[in-house]
Design an enzyme around this catalytic site. Sequence first.
Site, PDB file in Angstrom:
ATOM      1  N   HIS A   1     -14.752   9.508   7.772  1.00  0.00           N
ATOM      2  CA  HIS A   1     -15.722   9.033   6.784  1.00  0.00           C
ATOM      3  C   HIS A   1     -16.253   7.647   7.147  1.00  0.00           C
ATOM      4  O   HIS A   1     -15.626   6.899   7.916  1.00  0.00           O
ATOM      5  CB  HIS A   1     -15.094   8.992   5.392  1.00  0.00           C
ATOM      6  CG  HIS A   1     -13.928   8.052   5.305  1.00  0.00           C
ATOM      7  ND1 HIS A   1     -14.078   6.684   5.133  1.00  0.00           N
ATOM      8  CD2 HIS A   1     -12.591   8.270   5.376  1.00  0.00           C
ATOM      9  CE1 HIS A   1     -12.904   6.114   5.105  1.00  0.00           C
ATOM     10  NE2 HIS A   1     -11.974   7.042   5.251  1.00  0.00           N
TER      11      HIS A   1
ATOM     12  N   GLU B   1      -6.390  12.172   2.738  1.00  0.00           N
ATOM     13  CA  GLU B   1      -5.647  11.069   3.334  1.00  0.00           C
ATOM     14  C   GLU B   1      -4.235  10.983   2.758  1.00  0.00           C
ATOM     15  O   GLU B   1      -3.957  11.479   1.660  1.00  0.00           O
ATOM     16  CB  GLU B   1      -6.400   9.746   3.086  1.00  0.00           C
ATOM     17  CG  GLU B   1      -5.761   8.504   3.689  1.00  0.00           C
ATOM     18  CD  GLU B   1      -5.544   8.578   5.185  1.00  0.00           C
ATOM     19  OE1 GLU B   1      -4.640   9.323   5.599  1.00  0.00           O
ATOM     20  OE2 GLU B   1      -6.268   7.880   5.932  1.00  0.00           O
TER      21      GLU B   1
END
Length: 228
Positions: free
Chosen positions: A23, A101
């Site tokens: 990202h 994550e």
Amino acid sequence: MSEKTARGWGAGAAATTLVLVRHGVTKHTAAKAFSGGLGGDNPPLTQEGREQVMLTAEWLKPLASSVSTVVTSPVLRTVETGELVAGALDARLVEEPAFAEIEFGEWEGLTFGEVAERFPDEMKSWMGATEVAPPGGESFDSAQARVLDGLSRVLEAHAGETVVVTSHVSPIKLIVAHALGAPIGGVFSMELSPASVTVVSFFADDRASMRLFNGLPVSRDPFAAGLF
């Protein structure tokens, strides 16, 4: 799959290729702060982060004819990244929760310096052992198990295809370590830039080949250069 993706040790063999995109930056990325999955602050991309991803999405446009699916972590910053990439490639976007994550628990939103000051013993233990989790968080060993479960699902669902995956530092490193047959502790020796591209191919006989690591948009054509 095109000839451009059939390179290296796996030349001539059918492969499932994952184009792993980290990202773009968020407020935590810019501050070098711990930023976990859905259990944390879940910040969006900043304007800089969106611009980074748009450059990467433009760089990946030559994949548009061979990519039908972008798989994303459900965390906001990766969903936003996935939406931008999927839009550029005219691909559908689907979520894979396993690619979220690692959860950092009490370290969420703190910088490395702040954690080192407030949790010196815990941080020393965490840096030295992948089975150790931050207080209230998740260990690399635990994260590896769920990430590899998600990887198996994606490889089964998209066998022989090229798939873009928008995810985070830790899951991407864990996939790379798995592909290379490297010890999980190798994640501490890898660094990934925001909106970077890592490419790994998996073959039916359990072989894998890393084609690119931490690639960033450049002026030359990465496909003509043989990176994919």
